[in-house]
Design an enzyme around this catalytic site. Structure first.
Site, PDB file in Angstrom:
ATOM      1  N   CYS A 102      54.960 -86.975  -5.703  1.00  0.00           N
ATOM      2  CA  CYS A 102      53.669 -86.293  -5.815  1.00  0.00           C
ATOM      3  C   CYS A 102      52.886 -86.436  -4.508  1.00  0.00           C
ATOM      4  O   CYS A 102      53.251 -85.865  -3.502  1.00  0.00           O
ATOM      5  CB  CYS A 102      52.903 -86.788  -7.032  1.00  0.00           C
ATOM      6  SG  CYS A 102      51.532 -85.696  -7.500  1.00  0.00           S
TER       7      CYS A 102
ATOM      8  N   HIS B 230      56.714 -86.543 -11.579  1.00  0.00           N
ATOM      9  CA  HIS B 230      56.610 -88.003 -11.622  1.00  0.00           C
ATOM     10  C   HIS B 230      57.742 -88.634 -12.437  1.00  0.00           C
ATOM     11  O   HIS B 230      57.594 -88.813 -13.655  1.00  0.00           O
ATOM     12  CB  HIS B 230      55.281 -88.409 -12.261  1.00  0.00           C
ATOM     13  CG  HIS B 230      54.090 -88.219 -11.391  1.00  0.00           C
ATOM     14  ND1 HIS B 230      53.595 -89.204 -10.561  1.00  0.00           N
ATOM     15  CD2 HIS B 230      53.279 -87.139 -11.218  1.00  0.00           C
ATOM     16  CE1 HIS B 230      52.529 -88.750  -9.925  1.00  0.00           C
ATOM     17  NE2 HIS B 230      52.313 -87.504 -10.303  1.00  0.00           N
TER      18      HIS B 230
ATOM     19  N   GLU C 176      58.502 -91.777 -12.425  1.00  0.00           N
ATOM     20  CA  GLU C 176      58.060 -93.112 -12.855  1.00  0.00           C
ATOM     21  C   GLU C 176      57.264 -93.049 -14.157  1.00  0.00           C
ATOM     22  O   GLU C 176      57.074 -94.067 -14.824  1.00  0.00           O
ATOM     23  CB  GLU C 176      57.241 -93.796 -11.747  1.00  0.00           C
ATOM     24  CG  GLU C 176      55.789 -93.409 -11.640  1.00  0.00           C
ATOM     25  CD  GLU C 176      55.533 -92.048 -10.999  1.00  0.00           C
ATOM     26  OE1 GLU C 176      54.359 -91.729 -10.743  1.00  0.00           O
ATOM     27  OE2 GLU C 176      56.497 -91.304 -10.750  1.00  0.00           O
TER      28      GLU C 176
END
EC number: 6.3.5.3
Length: 226
Positions: free
Chosen positions: A85, A203, A205
């Site tokens: 990002c 994302h 994560e």
């Protein structure tokens, strides 16, 4: 193995990245950008957030932090680097990867789940998947539209350096499935130094914990083991 997650002023996904890496058994530590890289760094994450409030352009000020000279040198030596990002914006502003990320076609901040198709499974970041697999990851950005000149894009295509494209749940790449207007629906690319350097706008994560009902992103972070 210890992964350095670099924190800039305004980073807000740095702790998420540490937790996600540790959830798959990879040691990670936060590194304040002014402190420089640890001596024995084995991997680097440029995390999401809004470094320096996205002043000038998203990622532009963080890209000029002295630690990014160390990151480029580490990448030259083969250290894996992943930008996520805002980290992808920093990566492109730092010339770690080609192209640029600019204002979404909608001119709005977009926070939603999207589908990605794995375009090249022969990279550390996609080795956990098969080519053509469809995964679901969240996005949260206002400047996520990937842009690159046509000749450069043609070369990226020829070199298999596009790792993810936005698609629908069935894997069809369509304008409707492209959340931000990225050129050719590109969601992630590898760098000029080799496929050990990559950036992506979604994302991973945020999609690694069973408790959250989605672990599709764990395979991306497994790239640090590769």
């Amino acid at each position: 193995m210890t992964i350095a997650v670099i924190r800039f002023g305004g980073s807000n996904c740095d702790r998420d990245a540490v937790q996600a890496l540790e959830s798959i058994g990879v040691d990670a530590e936060l590194v304040w950008h002014e402190d420089g890289l640890p001596a024995e760094v084995e991997g680097i994450v440029l995390p999401g957030g809004f470094s320096y409030g996205d002043y000038l352009r998203a990622g532009a000020m963080a890209a000029r932090s002295p630690i990014m000279d160390e990151v480029r040198a580490a990448a030259d030596d083969g250290t894996p680097v992943l930008g996520i990002c805002n980290g992808a914006q920093i990566g492109s502003e730092s010339s770690l990867t080609p192209g640029a990320f600019t204002t979404n076609e909608s001119a709005r901040f977009q926070c939603e789940h999207v589908h990605l198709r794995v375009e090249n499974a022969d990279t550390p970041w996609t080795a956990a998947y098969e080519e053509g697999d469809v995964i679901e990851l969240p996005i949260a950005h206002g400047e996520g539209r990937f842009e690159v000149d046509d000749d450069r894009l043609e070369q990226l295509e020829a070199d298999d350096r596009i790792v993810f494209r936005y698609c629908d749940a069935e894997g069809n790449v369509t304008p409707e499935a492209n959340p931000n207007g990225s050129k050719h629906s590109v969601a992630g690319v590898t760098g000029d130094r080799g496929d050990h350097v990559a950036v992506l706008m979604p994302h991973p994560e945020r999609a690694t914990l069973e408790d959250l009902g989605n672990t599709d992103g764990a395979g991306v972070l497994e790239g640090f083991r590769a």
